[in-house]
Write a protein that holds these residues in place. Structure first.
Motif, short mmCIF file in Angstrom:
data_model
loop_
_atom_site.label_atom_id
_atom_site.label_comp_id
_atom_site.label_asym_id
_atom_site.label_seq_id
_atom_site.Cartn_x
_atom_site.Cartn_y
_atom_site.Cartn_z
N ILE A 147 -9.57 10.88 55.26
CA ILE A 147 -9.98 12.02 54.43
C ILE A 147 -9.20 12.01 53.11
N TYR A 148 -7.90 11.77 53.20
CA TYR A 148 -7.08 11.73 51.99
C TYR A 148 -7.56 10.66 51.03
N ARG A 161 -11.05 5.85 46.43
CA ARG A 161 -12.34 5.54 47.05
C ARG A 161 -13.08 4.44 46.29
N ASN A 175 -11.25 11.30 49.62
CA ASN A 175 -11.36 12.47 48.75
C ASN A 175 -10.83 12.18 47.34
N SER A 176 -10.16 11.05 47.18
CA SER A 176 -9.66 10.65 45.87
C SER A 176 -10.69 9.74 45.21
#
Length: 423
Positions: A218-219, A227, A222-223
């Motif tokens: 997720i971390y 990503r 979400n970037s």
């Protein structure tokens, strides 16, 4: 003069990193000798492009499935101890190959099994190695230099190792490449033992391994920057890197050469990568790496396409030099950007995703390349991969302004840029 050399490259000002640089430099020469010797031996045993792909698949597939779990362990355990264990196991793997080859009992299934074993080791070693870099450098500002110098180290080994391997294979056989590699691990193990590293702060965590994995995913995704970089790197690894596996076909069938030719071709990509790594290691800032990440796959893809079409050794060597340059600019710049912005307590897990995107896509690329090369030939297989690299480069470049804008606040928080600058 030596003092000027240390200060000219920021990472080498750190004692721990100098130890690593020396030990790993020796070990990587042996590792590249083993890589060249392995693909040569597989092709000699089977004469099959498909089996080249299968061996490449088995050596890297563990990184795709196990690297994320390795990242969780790295965040929880002492990184240096992990690396000592993985190096000892890797030494045992190389020595096992040497014994089998020297006794004349080696078969393709031995190579596949030991390649799979090495892949499992790499699934833990790679995220640990990436995470350990900040622990080796004394100043945070030297981190980018250390990451780039790591790439120079790898590709310095790629320059020297294959050239030596070509000579050794032609003179005494592939088995001695495995033996030299096994012995070379002593240097890097000794370097890790001799380091004086501050104990890593390991915070007690709640939740099971799967929850920790989910938190890391997720971390990262979400970037926008992390990503996008990981997705481009995955495409690059899938489409570009299989050229390494197919080089024996070009050395023998396309260019009409032998083990010496294989060594020249592999070393050529190492020269290009070494040039790129040295350039990146002397950079003072992470600024501008976004453009390099966007440009590098297109450079590499163009080199691969022309290499696939070449029928002369000098042009093939020149194109592989470009491929090596584009590869290191892509991989090292991606690593530096991610290491710069990632939070320390998530570094192991995020770098395991980096490993998954980079090494984890190798097996699929190798397997696909092996199947395609068997059906349509190695040159057409590489052309397809090169075209996809160029398309991925163009797509990343299109969205780069949006990625910069989304990441600006992180760079400002870390004091890398003032409000008027971009990444």
């Amino acid at each position: 003069m030596l003092t000027n050399f240390w200060t000219g490259i920021p990472a080498l000002r750190s004692r721990n990193y100098r130890l690593f640089f020396a030990g790993q430099g020796i070990s990587l020469i042996g590792s590249w000798m083993t890589q060249v010797a392995t693909v040569w031996l597989v092709y000699q045993l089977t004469n099959s492009p498909l089996m080249l792909g299968v061996v490449g698949f088995t050596s890297q597939i563990p990184s795709f499935f196990l690297a994320p779990f390795g990242g969780v362990l790295v965040d929880r355990w002492n990184t240096r101890k992990i690396l000592i264990i993985t190096q000892v196991l890797a030494m045992m793997q190389s020595l096992a190959l040497a014994v089998l080859a020297l006794t004349g009992t080696i078969d393709i299934w031995h190579i596949i099994f030991l390649s799979l074993f090495q892949g499992v080791i790499n699934a833990l070693d790679a995220p640990a190695r990436q995470t350990f870099v900040p622990e080796m450098v004394e100043k945070r500002a030297d981190l980018a230099s250390a990451i780039a110098l790591n790439s120079s180290l790898v590709n310095g080994g790629r320059l020297i190792g294959p050239a030596i391997a070509g000579i050794v294979i032609a003179r005494v056989g592939a088995s001695y490449c495995f033996l030299i590699d096994g012995i070379s691990y002593i240097a890097v193990i000794a370097a890790f033992v001799a380091m004086r590293v501050k104990p890593k702060q390991i915070t007690a965590r709640t939740g099971n391994v799967l929850q920790r994995l989910k938190e890391g995913y997720i971390y990262a995704f979400n970037s926008p920057l992390i990503r996008s970089v990981l997705l481009l790197l995955a495409l690059f690894s899938l489409m570009a890197t299989p050229y390494i596996t197919l080089i024996p076909i070009f050395a023998t069938k396309v260019l009409g050469g032998d083990a010496h030719t294989l060594g020249f071709l592999t070393s050529a990509s190492g020269v290009g990568a070494l040039i790129g790594g040295i350039y990146l290691s002397t950079r003072k800032s992470v600024l501008g790496l976004g453009k390099i990440i966007a440009f590098a796959p297109a450079l590499c893809g163009t080199g691969i396409i022309v290499f696939a079409l070449s029928r002369t050794l000098w042009l093939s060597i020149l194109m592989l030099l470009l491929v090596g340059l584009g590869s290191i600019l892509q991989i090292s710049s991606s690593n530096t950007v991610i290491q710069t912005i990632v939070e320390d307590d998530k570094r192991g897990r995020v770098m395991s995703l980096f490993t998954m995107s980079f090494l984890g896509m190798f097996p699929f690329g190798n397997l696909i390349a092996g199947i395609l090369a068997e059906r349509i030939g190695a040159p057409y297989t590489l052309i397809i991969g090169g075209v996809f690299c160029i398309l991925g480069s163009l797509l990343f470049a299109k969205y780069l302004p949006k990625i910069r804008q989304a990441t600006r606040s992180i760079y400002q928080q870390k004091g890398i840029i003032p409000a008027s600058h971009s990444t």
